[in-house]
Design a protein around this motif. Structure first.
Motif, mmCIF file in Angstrom:
data_model
loop_
_atom_site.group_PDB
_atom_site.id
_atom_site.type_symbol
_atom_site.label_atom_id
_atom_site.label_comp_id
_atom_site.label_asym_id
_atom_site.label_seq_id
_atom_site.Cartn_x
_atom_site.Cartn_y
_atom_site.Cartn_z
ATOM 1 N N THR A 219 48.766 30.696 42.376
ATOM 2 C CA THR A 219 47.461 31.119 42.887
ATOM 3 C C THR A 219 47.599 31.930 44.168
ATOM 4 O O THR A 219 46.665 31.995 44.962
ATOM 5 C CB THR A 219 46.570 29.893 43.153
ATOM 6 N N ALA A 220 48.745 32.570 44.367
ATOM 7 C CA ALA A 220 48.969 33.334 45.593
ATOM 8 C C ALA A 220 48.067 34.550 45.670
ATOM 9 O O ALA A 220 47.549 34.886 46.739
ATOM 10 C CB ALA A 220 50.435 33.759 45.685
ATOM 11 N N LEU A 221 47.873 35.253 44.559
ATOM 12 C CA LEU A 221 47.160 36.532 44.567
ATOM 13 C C LEU A 221 45.725 36.422 44.049
ATOM 14 O O LEU A 221 44.863 37.182 44.497
ATOM 15 C CB LEU A 221 47.927 37.562 43.738
ATOM 16 N N VAL A 222 45.492 35.519 43.106
ATOM 17 C CA VAL A 222 44.139 35.349 42.549
ATOM 18 C C VAL A 222 43.887 33.861 42.321
ATOM 19 O O VAL A 222 44.835 33.075 42.169
ATOM 20 C CB VAL A 222 43.971 36.117 41.215
ATOM 21 N N PRO A 223 42.626 33.445 42.292
ATOM 22 C CA PRO A 223 42.333 32.035 42.001
ATOM 23 C C PRO A 223 42.565 31.695 40.539
ATOM 24 O O PRO A 223 42.690 32.584 39.678
ATOM 25 C CB PRO A 223 40.850 31.911 42.377
ATOM 26 N N LEU A 224 42.595 30.424 40.255
ATOM 27 C CA LEU A 224 42.823 29.964 38.877
ATOM 28 C C LEU A 224 41.767 30.491 37.917
ATOM 29 O O LEU A 224 42.062 30.784 36.759
ATOM 30 C CB LEU A 224 42.834 28.436 38.840
ATOM 31 N N ALA A 225 40.544 30.624 38.393
ATOM 32 C CA ALA A 225 39.452 31.027 37.515
ATOM 33 C C ALA A 225 39.653 32.428 36.954
ATOM 34 O O ALA A 225 39.061 32.767 35.911
ATOM 35 C CB ALA A 225 38.130 30.965 38.280
ATOM 36 N N PHE A 226 40.474 33.254 37.589
ATOM 37 C CA PHE A 226 40.708 34.615 37.115
ATOM 38 C C PHE A 226 41.720 34.666 35.976
ATOM 39 O O PHE A 226 41.866 35.700 35.330
ATOM 40 C CB PHE A 226 41.233 35.490 38.268
ATOM 41 N N MET A 227 42.425 33.579 35.731
ATOM 42 C CA MET A 227 43.554 33.589 34.807
ATOM 43 C C MET A 227 43.135 33.142 33.418
ATOM 44 O O MET A 227 42.168 32.383 33.265
ATOM 45 C CB MET A 227 44.664 32.654 35.319
ATOM 46 N N PRO A 228 43.865 33.588 32.379
ATOM 47 C CA PRO A 228 43.651 33.012 31.042
ATOM 48 C C PRO A 228 44.060 31.541 31.041
ATOM 49 O O PRO A 228 44.786 31.074 31.930
ATOM 50 C CB PRO A 228 44.558 33.856 30.149
ATOM 51 N N THR A 229 43.619 30.830 30.036
ATOM 52 C CA THR A 229 43.803 29.371 30.018
ATOM 53 C C THR A 229 45.273 28.978 30.096
ATOM 54 O O THR A 229 45.643 28.071 30.847
ATOM 55 C CB THR A 229 43.170 28.781 28.744
ATOM 56 N N TRP A 230 46.131 29.660 29.302
ATOM 57 C CA TRP A 230 47.541 29.280 29.301
ATOM 58 C C TRP A 230 48.186 29.499 30.669
ATOM 59 O O TRP A 230 49.016 28.698 31.101
ATOM 60 C CB TRP A 230 48.296 30.051 28.224
ATOM 61 N N LEU A 231 47.768 30.584 31.362
ATOM 62 C CA LEU A 231 48.337 30.850 32.671
ATOM 63 C C LEU A 231 47.770 29.900 33.719
ATOM 64 O O LEU A 231 48.458 29.559 34.689
ATOM 65 C CB LEU A 231 48.081 32.304 33.077
#
Length: 299
Positions: A219-231
């Motif tokens: 989560t260094a560059l973006v929050p978890l909510a921005f990521m696909p589920t697997w990531l």
């Protein structure tokens, strides 16, 4: 005619008894005066090398500051609130840059030992009458930890100048503790790789292969909510995220407690205290995994 007295020679049995006594003698305990003295001497050697080649420290400070400046400027005009409660992307990014810089430095901890091994200096240390050969490992850990704290101070200073603010005194202490926990575990793994891999080419290859994937899978560059589920699942299991999220929360909330939820992972919510325990567990796993290897290589 004067007679000369001849000193009787020791019998083979007495020599064997002496050798057995020396082998069975209790070695100096860790943190004995001898152990502390040789650890400080080996640490001083690394700092002298740094003094002779200050470009290493300068580059280690300038690079994360450039990340903070350039990435902060790149996403300066994003809509407010896109990155949670952060006032700006620079404020959001500060925690990620602190942690990733400490991680990168700790991952390089094995390189000085590897070069000593390749140039033969490590063999000289291993045959020297050291109180404990683990002073070689501890000296490297002290050196890397000091550099990481210097880099952390520089990043936090620039973040403050850019308007990200600073945590309170207790919050600063928690930030330092988190950095130390991460550096300890990664340094242990790096030193383990130093003795497991054949040379510095292989170690550098592992460092290059490891750095960026772990950065982008956190989560260094973006929050978890921005990521696909697997990531999201991968990032929520990444030790870097366990360090980034509590630091970010402490930066953004002055009323934090150890029960404050700092990360909402797909598999459950993590509190500040839980992330500290996970980092401590990561350190324990890293230290246990390299214990036998170091004992075998330093014996």
């Amino acid at each position: 005619m004067t007679s000369t007295s001849v000193k009787p020679q020791s019998s083979p049995q007495s020599l064997a008894d002496k050798a057995s006594a020396q082998l069975n003698a209790k070695p100096p305990s860790l943190f004995s005066p001898e152990f502390v003295q040789e650890t400080l001497a080996l640490s001083r050697r690394l700092f002298i090398q740094l003094q002779r080649r200050p470009s290493t420290l300068i580059a280690g400070i300038v690079q994360p500051l450039m990340w903070l400046l350039l990435f902060g400027a790149l996403f300066k005009n994003v809509p407010q609130g896109m990155f949670g409660v952060s006032q700006s992307y620079g404020q959001f990014l500060s925690a990620g840059v602190i942690v990733f810089t400490a991680f990168s430095g700790a991952l390089n901890a094995g390189l000085p030992v590897m070069f000593d091994r390749e140039f033969g200096f490590l063999n000289r240390l291993l045959v020297a009458p050291l109180a404990s050969r683990f002073s070689i490992v501890l000296a490297s850990a002290i050196f890397i930890t000091t550099l990481s704290l210097i880099q952390t101070a520089a990043i936090m200073g620039l973040s403050y100048a850019l308007g990200a603010g600073l945590p309170n005194v207790l919050g600063l202490g928690i930030v330092v503790l988190i950095v130390l926990l991460l550096v300890l575990g990664v340094t242990a793994l790096s030193l383990g790789l130093t003795f497991a891999l054949p040379g510095h080419i292989e170690l550098i290859a592992v460092i290059f292969v490891t750095n960026l994937p772990l950065l982008f899978a956190s989560t260094a560059l973006v929050p978890l909510a921005f990521m696909p589920t697997w990531l999201q699942i991968v990032a929520s299991l990444n030790p870097l995220s366990f360090a980034i999220e509590p630091i970010r929360y402490i930066y953004l909330h002055s009323d934090w407690t150890f029960s404050s939820i700092v990360m909402q992972a797909p598999w459950g919510n993590l509190s500040l205290g839980m992330t500290l325990l996970l980092l401590a567990g990561f350190d324990a796993i890293a230290l246990v995994s390299i214990q036998r290897l170091l004992q075998r290589k330093l014996a």
